[in-house]
Design a protein around this motif. Structure first.
Motif, PDB file in Angstrom:
ATOM      1  N   ILE A 192       0.861  -1.183   0.000  1.00 11.06           N
ATOM      2  CA  ILE A 192       0.000   0.000   0.000  1.00 11.06           C
ATOM      3  C   ILE A 192       0.897   1.233   0.000  1.00 11.06           C
ATOM      4  N   ARG A 193       0.661   2.163  -0.919  1.00  7.03           N
ATOM      5  CA  ARG A 193       1.484   3.362  -1.045  1.00  7.03           C
ATOM      6  C   ARG A 193       0.714   4.607  -0.654  1.00  7.03           C
ATOM      7  N   SER A 194       1.446   5.595  -0.175  1.00  2.00           N
ATOM      8  CA  SER A 194       0.809   6.841   0.256  1.00  2.00           C
ATOM      9  C   SER A 194       0.249   7.627  -0.909  1.00  2.00           C
ATOM     10  N   ASP A 195       0.809   7.466  -2.113  1.00  2.00           N
ATOM     11  CA  ASP A 195       0.340   8.221  -3.275  1.00  2.00           C
ATOM     12  C   ASP A 195      -0.659   7.433  -4.112  1.00  2.00           C
ATOM     13  N   GLN A 196      -1.170   6.358  -3.558  1.00  2.00           N
ATOM     14  CA  GLN A 196      -2.128   5.538  -4.283  1.00  2.00           C
ATOM     15  C   GLN A 196      -3.479   6.231  -4.354  1.00  2.00           C
ATOM     16  N   VAL A 197      -4.088   6.206  -5.523  1.00  2.00           N
ATOM     17  CA  VAL A 197      -5.409   6.802  -5.707  1.00  2.00           C
ATOM     18  C   VAL A 197      -6.460   5.747  -5.391  1.00  2.00           C
ATOM     19  N   THR A 198      -7.332   6.014  -4.419  1.00  2.00           N
ATOM     20  CA  THR A 198      -8.351   5.046  -4.028  1.00  2.00           C
ATOM     21  C   THR A 198      -9.740   5.647  -4.186  1.00  2.00           C
ATOM     22  N   GLY A 199     -10.605   4.923  -4.863  1.00  2.00           N
ATOM     23  CA  GLY A 199     -12.001   5.304  -4.948  1.00  2.00           C
ATOM     24  C   GLY A 199     -12.275   6.444  -5.913  1.00  2.00           C
ATOM     25  N   ASP A 236      -9.803  -5.247  -2.272  1.00  2.00           N
ATOM     26  CA  ASP A 236     -10.710  -4.626  -1.297  1.00  2.00           C
ATOM     27  C   ASP A 236      -9.947  -3.637  -0.426  1.00  2.00           C
ATOM     28  N   LEU A 237      -8.765  -4.032   0.014  1.00  2.00           N
ATOM     29  CA  LEU A 237      -7.936  -3.162   0.845  1.00  2.00           C
ATOM     30  C   LEU A 237      -7.608  -1.861   0.116  1.00  2.00           C
ATOM     31  N   LYS A 238      -7.265  -1.952  -1.146  1.00  2.00           N
ATOM     32  CA  LYS A 238      -6.869  -0.758  -1.895  1.00  2.00           C
ATOM     33  C   LYS A 238      -8.052   0.150  -2.209  1.00  2.00           C
ATOM     34  N   ARG A 239      -9.251  -0.428  -2.243  1.00  2.00           N
ATOM     35  CA  ARG A 239     -10.447   0.388  -2.505  1.00  2.00           C
ATOM     36  C   ARG A 239     -11.056   0.975  -1.247  1.00  2.00           C
ATOM     37  N   SER A 240     -10.916   0.266  -0.134  1.00  2.00           N
ATOM     38  CA  SER A 240     -11.740   0.562   1.037  1.00  2.00           C
ATOM     39  C   SER A 240     -11.317   1.742   1.894  1.00  2.00           C
ATOM     40  N   PRO A 241     -10.033   1.850   2.282  1.00  2.00           N
ATOM     41  CA  PRO A 241      -9.711   2.830   3.332  1.00  2.00           C
ATOM     42  C   PRO A 241      -9.889   4.273   2.892  1.00  2.00           C
ATOM     43  N   PRO A 242     -10.901   4.971   3.362  1.00  2.00           N
ATOM     44  CA  PRO A 242     -11.102   6.358   2.957  1.00  2.00           C
ATOM     45  C   PRO A 242     -10.117   7.309   3.604  1.00  2.00           C
ATOM     46  N   ARG A 243      -9.451   6.857   4.666  1.00  2.00           N
ATOM     47  CA  ARG A 243      -8.578   7.775   5.396  1.00  2.00           C
ATOM     48  C   ARG A 243      -7.133   7.743   4.905  1.00  2.00           C
ATOM     49  N   HIS A 244      -6.817   6.874   3.954  1.00  2.00           N
ATOM     50  CA  HIS A 244      -5.438   6.803   3.488  1.00  2.00           C
ATOM     51  C   HIS A 244      -4.976   8.130   2.894  1.00  2.00           C
ATOM     52  N   SER A 245      -5.914   8.905   2.378  1.00  4.44           N
ATOM     53  CA  SER A 245      -5.527  10.187   1.786  1.00  4.44           C
ATOM     54  C   SER A 245      -5.086  11.182   2.848  1.00  4.44           C
ATOM     55  N   ARG A 246      -5.387  10.906   4.121  1.00  2.00           N
ATOM     56  CA  ARG A 246      -5.055  11.868   5.171  1.00  2.00           C
ATOM     57  C   ARG A 246      -3.841  11.467   5.997  1.00  2.00           C
ATOM     58  N   VAL A 247      -3.275  10.299   5.738  1.00  2.00           N
ATOM     59  CA  VAL A 247      -2.131   9.868   6.535  1.00  2.00           C
ATOM     60  C   VAL A 247      -0.920  10.730   6.201  1.00  2.00           C
ATOM     61  N   ARG A 248      -0.110  11.000   7.218  1.00  2.00           N
ATOM     62  CA  ARG A 248       1.040  11.886   7.040  1.00  2.00           C
ATOM     63  C   ARG A 248       2.365  11.141   7.073  1.00  2.00           C
ATOM     64  N   ASP A 249       2.370   9.904   7.590  1.00  2.00           N
ATOM     65  CA  ASP A 249       3.631   9.172   7.666  1.00  2.00           C
ATOM     66  C   ASP A 249       3.366   7.670   7.591  1.00  2.00           C
ATOM     67  N   GLN A 250       4.435   6.920   7.581  1.00  2.00           N
ATOM     68  CA  GLN A 250       4.334   5.470   7.418  1.00  2.00           C
ATOM     69  C   GLN A 250       3.608   4.810   8.580  1.00  2.00           C
ATOM     70  N   ALA A 251       3.790   5.311   9.791  1.00  2.00           N
ATOM     71  CA  ALA A 251       3.133   4.732  10.965  1.00  2.00           C
ATOM     72  C   ALA A 251       1.612   4.848  10.850  1.00  2.00           C
ATOM     73  N   GLN A 252       1.136   6.006  10.383  1.00  2.00           N
ATOM     74  CA  GLN A 252      -0.306   6.177  10.207  1.00  2.00           C
ATOM     75  C   GLN A 252      -0.849   5.269   9.103  1.00  2.00           C
ATOM     76  N   LEU A 253      -0.073   5.108   8.038  1.00  2.00           N
ATOM     77  CA  LEU A 253      -0.508   4.235   6.953  1.00  2.00           C
ATOM     78  C   LEU A 253      -0.597   2.789   7.437  1.00  2.00           C
ATOM     79  N   ALA A 254       0.377   2.367   8.239  1.00  2.00           N
ATOM     80  CA  ALA A 254       0.349   1.018   8.799  1.00  2.00           C
ATOM     81  C   ALA A 254      -0.851   0.839   9.716  1.00  2.00           C
ATOM     82  N   ALA A 255      -1.166   1.866  10.509  1.00  2.00           N
ATOM     83  CA  ALA A 255      -2.311   1.794  11.422  1.00  2.00           C
ATOM     84  C   ALA A 255      -3.614   1.675  10.650  1.00  2.00           C
TER      85      ALA A 255
END
Length: 239
Positions: free
Chosen positions: A74-81, A190-209
């Motif tokens: 999962i990447r921080s610059d991934q476009v979801t939804g 499903d994982l790549k489509r689902s998380p609506p909050r991935h666009s708001r994560v600021r660092d790797q720890a938040q993305l992992a959470a």
């Protein structure tokens, strides 16, 4: 299709007329599924008709359980939804400009069971052995794990782990270039489509959470996990 009909029968139909006939013949407008040109159709047939039946019979005889597994990034610059917007005005989502990623390994069963591990390092033999250790610790019987032929899955270190724990986990490999045979691929999508909050994560720890939050949520939804096995390409598992 309209051009083909005109060429063969010298009858020119409107676009709506062609669509009406196609629907009447049981056809629908679909996005084609992808298949790798390197895929061996004969190997896929053997897997469906022979190998899978043998795995299922062996599992039943041993009182074990079958799980399908795969890894995903999962990447921080991934476009979801997608979202609605005025024509000609593309919606804008503000997100961090930093690039980082996390990886995950998951395994699912037809009973609606899911196990996962989120990690930040590159997926290799060490990570695979750690996942096998964690997975085996959740079961009091043998696990038959079905996955693709990734080099880490077939590595010397993984083979050594399996040889030291023959009563805990046995690996079975899908035919090459055949992700459609693995229902855990649907978990990744499903994982790549689902998380609506991935666009708001600021660092790797938040993305992992956020990634862990998705898996925890799915673990409480066994009906969705069982649904991954109901797709047209993986329905053979339930037959």
């Amino acid at each position: 299709m309209g051009d083909l009909i005109a060429k063969l029968y010298r009858v020119r139909l409107t676009e709506q007329g062609v669509g009406k006939y196609l629907r009447r013949w049981g056809l629908s407008f679909q996005r084609p599924d992808k298949r790798a040109v390197e895929q061996d159709a004969e190997a896929v047939g053997v897997w469906r008709e022979e190998t899978w039946s043998a795995i299922r019979a062996k599992t039943k005889a041993e009182g074990g359980e079958v799980l399908f597994a795969d890894q995903v990034g999962i990447r921080s610059d991934q476009v979801t939804g997608r979202t609605w917007g005025a024509k000609g005005c593309t919606p804008v989502v503000r997100r961090t400009g930093n690039r980082f990623s996390v990886n995950a390994m998951s395994a699912i069963s037809t009973e609606g069971r899911m196990h996962f591990m989120v990690f930040t390092e590159t997926f290799d033999a060490d990570v695979m052995c750690r996942f096998l250790d964690r997975l085996a610790g959740h079961f009091g019987h043998k696990v038959h794990l079905v996955l693709d032929g990734h080099s880490a899955h077939r590595s010397r270190k993984v083979r050594a782990w399996l040889a030291a724990h023959p009563e805990r986990i046995e690996l079975h490999f899908l035919p090459s270039y055949s992700p459609e045979l693995n229902p855990d691929e649907l978990v990744n999508a499903d994982l790549k489509r689902s998380p609506p909050r991935h666009s708001r994560v600021r660092d790797q720890a938040q993305l992992a959470a956020e990634t862990r939050r998705f898996f925890y949520r799915r673990q409480r939804q066994p009906h969705i996990i069982r649904g991954y096995f109901g797709g047209p390409h993986v329905r053979y598992i339930l037959e």
